[in-house]
Design a protein around this motif. Structure first.
Motif, PDB file in Angstrom:
ATOM      1  N   VAL A  92      15.965   3.388  59.745  1.00 18.32           N
ATOM      2  CA  VAL A  92      15.408   4.567  59.086  1.00 18.32           C
ATOM      3  C   VAL A  92      16.065   4.782  57.717  1.00 18.32           C
ATOM      4  CG1 VAL A  92      15.190   7.087  59.232  1.00 18.32           C
ATOM      5  CG2 VAL A  92      14.818   5.663  61.262  1.00 18.32           C
ATOM      6  N   ASP A  93      15.281   5.159  56.731  1.00 16.12           N
ATOM      7  CA  ASP A  93      15.788   5.560  55.421  1.00 16.12           C
ATOM      8  C   ASP A  93      16.237   7.018  55.531  1.00 16.12           C
ATOM      9  OD1 ASP A  93      16.278   6.311  52.815  1.00 16.12           O
ATOM     10  OD2 ASP A  93      14.412   5.504  51.998  1.00 16.12           O
ATOM     11  N   TRP A  94      17.454   7.216  55.946  1.00 15.65           N
ATOM     12  CA  TRP A  94      17.940   8.567  56.234  1.00 15.65           C
ATOM     13  C   TRP A  94      18.109   9.402  54.979  1.00 15.65           C
ATOM     14  CZ3 TRP A  94      17.082  10.367  60.692  1.00 15.65           C
ATOM     15  CH2 TRP A  94      17.106   9.534  61.819  1.00 15.65           C
ATOM     16  N   GLN A  95      18.451   8.762  53.865  1.00 14.44           N
ATOM     17  CA  GLN A  95      18.619   9.536  52.641  1.00 14.44           C
ATOM     18  C   GLN A  95      17.302  10.180  52.217  1.00 14.44           C
ATOM     19  OE1 GLN A  95      21.747  10.075  51.015  1.00 14.44           O
ATOM     20  NE2 GLN A  95      20.391  11.720  50.277  1.00 14.44           N
ATOM     21  N   THR A  96      16.212   9.429  52.341  1.00 15.40           N
ATOM     22  CA  THR A  96      14.912  10.006  51.995  1.00 15.40           C
ATOM     23  C   THR A  96      14.548  11.139  52.941  1.00 15.40           C
ATOM     24  OG1 THR A  96      14.103   7.958  50.998  1.00 15.40           O
ATOM     25  CG2 THR A  96      12.445   9.510  51.768  1.00 15.40           C
ATOM     26  N   ALA A  97      14.826  10.951  54.236  1.00 17.56           N
ATOM     27  CA  ALA A  97      14.554  12.022  55.201  1.00 17.56           C
ATOM     28  C   ALA A  97      15.356  13.274  54.855  1.00 17.56           C
ATOM     29  CB  ALA A  97      14.874  11.547  56.614  1.00 17.56           C
ATOM     30  N   TRP A  98      16.586  13.095  54.429  1.00 15.38           N
ATOM     31  CA  TRP A  98      17.417  14.226  54.011  1.00 15.38           C
ATOM     32  C   TRP A  98      16.844  14.886  52.764  1.00 15.38           C
ATOM     33  CZ3 TRP A  98      21.711  16.936  55.646  1.00 15.38           C
ATOM     34  CH2 TRP A  98      22.338  17.730  54.691  1.00 15.38           C
ATOM     35  N   ASN A  99      16.464  14.051  51.795  1.00 16.19           N
ATOM     36  CA  ASN A  99      15.908  14.592  50.552  1.00 16.19           C
ATOM     37  C   ASN A  99      14.624  15.372  50.789  1.00 16.19           C
ATOM     38  OD1 ASN A  99      18.014  13.314  49.237  1.00 16.19           O
ATOM     39  ND2 ASN A  99      16.777  11.601  48.488  1.00 16.19           N
ATOM     40  N   ASN A 100      13.882  15.008  51.857  1.00 14.68           N
ATOM     41  CA  ASN A 100      12.640  15.704  52.196  1.00 14.68           C
ATOM     42  C   ASN A 100      12.874  16.968  53.012  1.00 14.68           C
ATOM     43  OD1 ASN A 100      10.961  13.933  50.826  1.00 14.68           O
ATOM     44  ND2 ASN A 100      10.662  12.604  52.607  1.00 14.68           N
ATOM     45  N   GLY A 101      14.123  17.286  53.282  1.00 14.53           N
ATOM     46  CA  GLY A 101      14.424  18.541  53.951  1.00 14.53           C
ATOM     47  C   GLY A 101      14.862  18.428  55.394  1.00 14.53           C
ATOM     48  N   GLY A 102      14.977  17.210  55.936  1.00 15.91           N
ATOM     49  CA  GLY A 102      15.414  17.040  57.314  1.00 15.91           C
ATOM     50  C   GLY A 102      16.900  17.315  57.459  1.00 15.91           C
ATOM     51  N   ARG A 103      17.270  18.140  58.423  1.00 14.72           N
ATOM     52  CA  ARG A 103      18.670  18.480  58.608  1.00 14.72           C
ATOM     53  C   ARG A 103      19.191  18.158  60.002  1.00 14.72           C
ATOM     54  NH1 ARG A 103      18.273  18.016  54.100  1.00 14.72           N
ATOM     55  NH2 ARG A 103      18.799  19.446  52.391  1.00 14.72           N
ATOM     56  N   PHE A 104      18.317  17.719  60.896  1.00 11.63           N
ATOM     57  CA  PHE A 104      18.782  17.249  62.194  1.00 11.63           C
ATOM     58  C   PHE A 104      17.872  16.130  62.681  1.00 11.63           C
ATOM     59  CE2 PHE A 104      15.672  20.418  63.556  1.00 11.63           C
ATOM     60  CZ  PHE A 104      15.058  19.808  64.646  1.00 11.63           C
ATOM     61  N   ALA A 105      18.407  15.336  63.602  1.00 15.82           N
ATOM     62  CA  ALA A 105      17.635  14.234  64.168  1.00 15.82           C
ATOM     63  C   ALA A 105      18.062  13.999  65.608  1.00 15.82           C
ATOM     64  CB  ALA A 105      17.835  12.949  63.356  1.00 15.82           C
ATOM     65  N   TYR A 106      17.098  13.724  66.445  1.00 10.11           N
ATOM     66  CA  TYR A 106      17.363  13.220  67.783  1.00 10.11           C
ATOM     67  C   TYR A 106      16.919  11.764  67.827  1.00 10.11           C
ATOM     68  CZ  TYR A 106      18.992  17.174  70.579  1.00 10.11           C
ATOM     69  OH  TYR A 106      19.759  18.178  71.137  1.00 10.11           O
ATOM     70  N   VAL A 107      17.737  10.931  68.460  1.00  9.86           N
ATOM     71  CA  VAL A 107      17.510   9.489  68.512  1.00  9.86           C
ATOM     72  C   VAL A 107      17.371   9.056  69.968  1.00  9.86           C
ATOM     73  CG1 VAL A 107      18.490   7.233  67.959  1.00  9.86           C
ATOM     74  CG2 VAL A 107      18.842   9.172  66.391  1.00  9.86           C
ATOM     75  N   SER A 262       3.473  13.036  63.738  1.00  6.79           N
ATOM     76  CA  SER A 262       3.625  12.354  62.455  1.00  6.79           C
ATOM     77  C   SER A 262       3.558  13.396  61.349  1.00  6.79           C
ATOM     78  CB  SER A 262       2.555  11.281  62.247  1.00  6.79           C
ATOM     79  OG  SER A 262       1.262  11.842  62.212  1.00  6.79           O
ATOM     80  N   GLY A 263       4.142  13.061  60.201  1.00  3.53           N
ATOM     81  CA  GLY A 263       4.144  14.012  59.098  1.00  3.53           C
ATOM     82  C   GLY A 263       5.157  13.648  58.039  1.00  3.53           C
ATOM     83  N   THR A 264       5.946  14.623  57.615  1.00  2.37           N
ATOM     84  CA  THR A 264       6.888  14.447  56.513  1.00  2.37           C
ATOM     85  C   THR A 264       7.975  13.436  56.834  1.00  2.37           C
ATOM     86  OG1 THR A 264       6.544  16.733  55.802  1.00  2.37           O
ATOM     87  CG2 THR A 264       8.562  15.659  55.049  1.00  2.37           C
ATOM     88  N   PHE A 265       8.470  13.461  58.048  1.00  2.00           N
ATOM     89  CA  PHE A 265       9.640  12.683  58.427  1.00  2.00           C
ATOM     90  C   PHE A 265       9.265  11.452  59.261  1.00  2.00           C
ATOM     91  CE2 PHE A 265      11.029  17.243  58.489  1.00  2.00           C
ATOM     92  CZ  PHE A 265      11.728  17.206  57.286  1.00  2.00           C
ATOM     93  N   PRO A 266      10.187  10.501  59.396  1.00  2.00           N
ATOM     94  CA  PRO A 266       9.957   9.391  60.324  1.00  2.00           C
ATOM     95  C   PRO A 266       9.796   9.914  61.754  1.00  2.00           C
ATOM     96  CG  PRO A 266      11.860   8.967  58.901  1.00  2.00           C
ATOM     97  CD  PRO A 266      11.480  10.403  58.704  1.00  2.00           C
TER      98      PRO A 266
END
Length: 285
Positions: A92-107, A262-266
């Protein structure tokens, strides 16, 4: 004067199309159950063949997919946006996800006692490294082994917890059976016991209660609205719509909401029902 009339229904069809477009932009678009999603999750047939199912895969199969950008104009004022991912998202491109406003993730960490996510380290550590608060989830298969066994497998393969302010409690993903009886062949009382065994074992091993991810319809059908987990387990409700809707039995508040696949984030799209400091508090147990 030109008195020629438009063909009957044309104006109504145009108005309906415009309305649908506006609603799609504002609230996301829903597609039929069984359709493919463009959010990085493969079709059901691929997931079934690999015995590797994403969180919400069976929600989408039964209730339909939904694509939605990160909401900006509706919902409570204090929310935090994030995502859940699996091996299907790869590195995952985590930096892009962060830049898009993502602040948490479950894996996704595990499924049953037969599957471990090969991308877990990149996804779990990568989200942490860009500053996200992250956690792991387990896709439950109550027809293969008991709740105690699966909780131990989860903890042993990435599902643990630490009080560092950056690690969320592990999540139990309990939804429709990908193949066979929707309730995995268990009675309603048997299903409640399976979930209780998983929850108690996880708590004993990790020191925190697991989040329970589910859909209201599945919970009603497969537990019969028996058992009350509200005093111990935070709720992660799955509903692909513009509002969270009716919550599963006894819960009066939700902690997470998976609002689209699906949407903004992976991967899947989620929100935490509270401000960032409350998300940190959850991570601190």
């Amino acid at each position: 004067m030109n008195t020629r009339l438009r063909p009957a229904g044309r104006g109504r069809r145009l108005a309906a199309a415009l309305t649908a477009m506006i609603l799609s932009v504002a609230f996301g678009a829903t597609t039929p159950a069984g359709a493919a999603t463009s959010g990085g999750n493969p079709p059901d047939s691929v997931q079934d063949a690999q015995h590797n199912h994403t969180m919400g895969s069976q929600v989408a199969r039964h209730l339909g997919h939904r694509t939605a950008e990160k909401p900006t104009a509706f919902g409570p004022a204090a929310v935090v946006y994030g995502m859940d991912v699996s091996s299907y998202q790869g590195n995952v491109d985590w930096q892009t996800a962060w830049n898009n406003g993502g602040r948490f993730a479950y894996v996704k960490a595990t499924e049953g006692t037969y599957y471990i996510n090969g991308y877990f380290a990149q996804q779990y550590n990568g989200s942490y490294n860009v500053g996200m608060i992250r956690g792991a989830y387990h896709f439950a298969t109550p027809n293969t082994t008991n709740g105690t066994t699966q909780a131990n497998y989860f903890v042993d393969h990435g599902g643990g917890w630490s009080r560092d302010g950056k690690t969320l409690p592990g999540a139990l993903d309990i939804e429709w059976n990908p193949s066979g009886a929707e309730c995995y062949g268990l009675s309603q009382a048997g299903m409640v016991q399976w979930i209780l065994d998983f929850s108690n074992t996880y708590h004993a091993r990790a020191g925190v209660w697991p989040v329970i991810y589910t859909a209201q319809q599945w919970w009603q059908d497969c537990t019969g609205n028996r058992g009350d987990f509200t005093s111990t387990n935070p709720l992660w409700v799955a509903r692909y719509a513009s509002s969270v809707g009716v919550l599963p039995y006894a819960w009066t508040v939700y902690t997470f909401w998976q609002y689209a696949d699906s949407g903004t984030f992976p991967g899947d799209q989620d929100e935490f029902n509270g401000s960032y400091d409350r998300l940190q508090a959850l991570a601190n147990g």
